[in-house]
Design an enzyme around this catalytic site. Sequence first.
Site, PDB file in Angstrom:
ATOM      1  N   HIS A  19       0.857  -1.198   0.000  1.00 26.66           N
ATOM      2  CA  HIS A  19       0.000   0.000   0.000  1.00 26.66           C
ATOM      3  C   HIS A  19       0.887   1.240   0.000  1.00 26.66           C
ATOM      4  O   HIS A  19       1.314   1.724   1.050  1.00 26.66           O
ATOM      5  CB  HIS A  19      -0.937   0.000   1.211  1.00 26.66           C
ATOM      6  CG  HIS A  19      -1.991   1.079   1.139  1.00 26.66           C
ATOM      7  ND1 HIS A  19      -3.343   0.810   1.113  1.00 26.66           N
ATOM      8  CD2 HIS A  19      -1.896   2.427   1.041  1.00 26.66           C
ATOM      9  CE1 HIS A  19      -4.026   1.942   1.017  1.00 26.66           C
ATOM     10  NE2 HIS A  19      -3.159   2.945   0.983  1.00 26.66           N
ATOM     11  N   HIS A  21       1.443   4.898  -2.279  1.00 27.82           N
ATOM     12  CA  HIS A  21       1.045   5.807  -3.371  1.00 27.82           C
ATOM     13  C   HIS A  21       2.275   6.499  -3.945  1.00 27.82           C
ATOM     14  O   HIS A  21       3.017   7.161  -3.203  1.00 27.82           O
ATOM     15  CB  HIS A  21       0.072   6.867  -2.846  1.00 27.82           C
ATOM     16  CG  HIS A  21      -1.217   6.301  -2.334  1.00 27.82           C
ATOM     17  ND1 HIS A  21      -2.341   6.193  -3.122  1.00 27.82           N
ATOM     18  CD2 HIS A  21      -1.565   5.794  -1.129  1.00 27.82           C
ATOM     19  CE1 HIS A  21      -3.328   5.655  -2.410  1.00 27.82           C
ATOM     20  NE2 HIS A  21      -2.880   5.404  -1.198  1.00 27.82           N
ATOM     21  N   ARG A  71       3.411  17.028 -14.228  1.00 33.83           N
ATOM     22  CA  ARG A  71       2.716  17.451 -15.453  1.00 33.83           C
ATOM     23  C   ARG A  71       3.096  16.668 -16.682  1.00 33.83           C
ATOM     24  O   ARG A  71       2.363  16.648 -17.655  1.00 33.83           O
ATOM     25  CB  ARG A  71       2.978  18.936 -15.695  1.00 33.83           C
ATOM     26  CG  ARG A  71       2.494  19.732 -14.492  1.00 33.83           C
ATOM     27  CD  ARG A  71       2.441  21.202 -14.722  1.00 33.83           C
ATOM     28  NE  ARG A  71       2.122  21.866 -13.459  1.00 33.83           N
ATOM     29  CZ  ARG A  71       2.234  23.162 -13.243  1.00 33.83           C
ATOM     30  NH1 ARG A  71       2.644  23.951 -14.219  1.00 33.83           N
ATOM     31  NH2 ARG A  71       1.931  23.665 -12.070  1.00 33.83           N
ATOM     32  N   ASP A 137      -5.791   3.794  -9.350  1.00 30.80           N
ATOM     33  CA  ASP A 137      -6.728   4.227  -8.322  1.00 30.80           C
ATOM     34  C   ASP A 137      -7.583   5.374  -8.850  1.00 30.80           C
ATOM     35  O   ASP A 137      -7.098   6.260  -9.547  1.00 30.80           O
ATOM     36  CB  ASP A 137      -5.881   4.696  -7.111  1.00 30.80           C
ATOM     37  CG  ASP A 137      -6.690   5.332  -6.002  1.00 30.80           C
ATOM     38  OD1 ASP A 137      -7.008   4.620  -5.041  1.00 30.80           O
ATOM     39  OD2 ASP A 137      -6.976   6.533  -6.090  1.00 30.80           O
ATOM     40  N   GLY A 169      -9.152   8.374  -1.887  1.00 29.36           N
ATOM     41  CA  GLY A 169      -9.690   9.736  -1.754  1.00 29.36           C
ATOM     42  C   GLY A 169     -10.653   9.850  -0.587  1.00 29.36           C
ATOM     43  O   GLY A 169     -10.455   9.236   0.464  1.00 29.36           O
ATOM     44  N   HIS A 196      -9.774   1.401  -0.576  1.00 25.12           N
ATOM     45  CA  HIS A 196      -9.629   2.061   0.722  1.00 25.12           C
ATOM     46  C   HIS A 196     -11.006   2.017   1.397  1.00 25.12           C
ATOM     47  O   HIS A 196     -11.996   2.435   0.798  1.00 25.12           O
ATOM     48  CB  HIS A 196      -9.256   3.529   0.558  1.00 25.12           C
ATOM     49  CG  HIS A 196      -7.835   3.788   0.136  1.00 25.12           C
ATOM     50  ND1 HIS A 196      -7.355   3.473  -1.103  1.00 25.12           N
ATOM     51  CD2 HIS A 196      -6.802   4.356   0.806  1.00 25.12           C
ATOM     52  CE1 HIS A 196      -6.082   3.835  -1.184  1.00 25.12           C
ATOM     53  NE2 HIS A 196      -5.721   4.375  -0.041  1.00 25.12           N
ATOM     54  N   GLU A 199     -11.044   3.652   6.758  1.00 24.45           N
ATOM     55  CA  GLU A 199      -9.912   4.501   7.173  1.00 24.45           C
ATOM     56  C   GLU A 199     -10.493   5.637   8.027  1.00 24.45           C
ATOM     57  O   GLU A 199     -10.152   5.781   9.188  1.00 24.45           O
ATOM     58  CB  GLU A 199      -9.197   5.063   5.941  1.00 24.45           C
ATOM     59  CG  GLU A 199      -8.027   6.001   6.271  1.00 24.45           C
ATOM     60  CD  GLU A 199      -7.365   6.598   5.035  1.00 24.45           C
ATOM     61  OE1 GLU A 199      -7.964   6.544   3.949  1.00 24.45           O
ATOM     62  OE2 GLU A 199      -6.245   7.144   5.175  1.00 24.45           O
ATOM     63  N   ASP A 285       1.889   3.892   2.991  1.00 25.49           N
ATOM     64  CA  ASP A 285       0.869   4.747   2.384  1.00 25.49           C
ATOM     65  C   ASP A 285       1.513   5.882   1.576  1.00 25.49           C
ATOM     66  O   ASP A 285       1.582   5.809   0.351  1.00 25.49           O
ATOM     67  CB  ASP A 285      -0.078   5.301   3.468  1.00 25.49           C
ATOM     68  CG  ASP A 285      -1.448   5.669   2.920  1.00 25.49           C
ATOM     69  OD1 ASP A 285      -1.714   5.384   1.737  1.00 25.49           O
ATOM     70  OD2 ASP A 285      -2.250   6.246   3.682  1.00 25.49           O
TER      71      ASP A 285
HETATM   72 ZN   LIG Z   1      -3.774   4.927   0.659  1.00 27.14          ZN
END
Ligand SMILES: [Zn+2]
Length: 346
Positions: A19, A21, A71, A137, A169, A196, A199, A285
Amino acid sequence: MTASDIAAIVAQLPKAELHLHLEGSIAPETAAQLARRHGAEITPAEVAHRYRSPDFPGFLDAYKWVTSFLRQPQDYALIADELFARLAAQDVVYAEITISASVMLRRNQDLAANFAALAEAAERSKSRGLRVQWIFDTARQFGPEMAMETARWAARLAPRGVVAFGVGGDELALPAAELRPAYDLAREAGLRAVAHAGEIGPPQAIREAIEILGAERIGHGIAAALDPALMERLASDGVTLEICPTSNLRTGALARQFGAESASLDRHPLKSFFDRGLRVALSTDDPAMFETDLIAEYALAARLGLDAPEIARLAEMSFHAALLPEPDCQSYLARFRKRTSELGLL
Ligand SMILES: [Zn+2]
């Protein structure tokens, strides 16, 4: 054994992280460098300050802010190369990296070109002994159509290493049923399902992620600690909770779930999950945003009461929960067990 003894042992184990990001791994110096690339002057100290959000909405804002400096493909390549170098330095040998694909789509970026740069970075990381697979995601607050579009892209890029579709999110933004069509599409394309849930949301959100979305792993799921019947079910069904203690503290999720007095890590349910036989995959995370890394999370697990053999069992669980073909999973497990027996842990 102290937490730092445990950290020294864990450093010597081959590890998996599930997990994580990509966009939460941007070091303050790198964020400042990206900002400069795009004409903004920000110091690393200012970035670090933005990363220290007081609560969950503040965390989402900081995440949105830092991703605004991503970008073009070379921006993504830069942060991926840096993340992979840090993982390899900790002896992480396998990682599933979540990409906020819906953020790229919302900003009208060339997702195919960004992902090609990321896939090349993953290829380069093999020489460091790190294997990477990807999870696409969608942000829940972007709604069901964006979820469908993200699932379509995940399916399209499955041949290049995307293995799962997930949702993150704002957990409270949209009922699970609205996301069901996107999960169905992803599943039909052969992708695995993660989500998710629990949480900042209630135990019911975890049930819905499993029953409605078919999630086989739950991001966080700490709300399960409030519901003994749910914990029993998670243990008997073998659903893995991806547990990220520092994240739960820093986003305010712990205080939100377990009361304001629990603004301390000692109230984290990791040990209680472990003792009840739940499967847990310890993770970071958003390591740069929360100023942590995987070895530090294991040291925290020790602080929460797990002894050295339990820490080794915990680390082994991440290989069990990996979205890998069975023979690959077994070969990592064999390697892991060899090392733990050399270290006298199991
Ligand atoms: Zn997460």
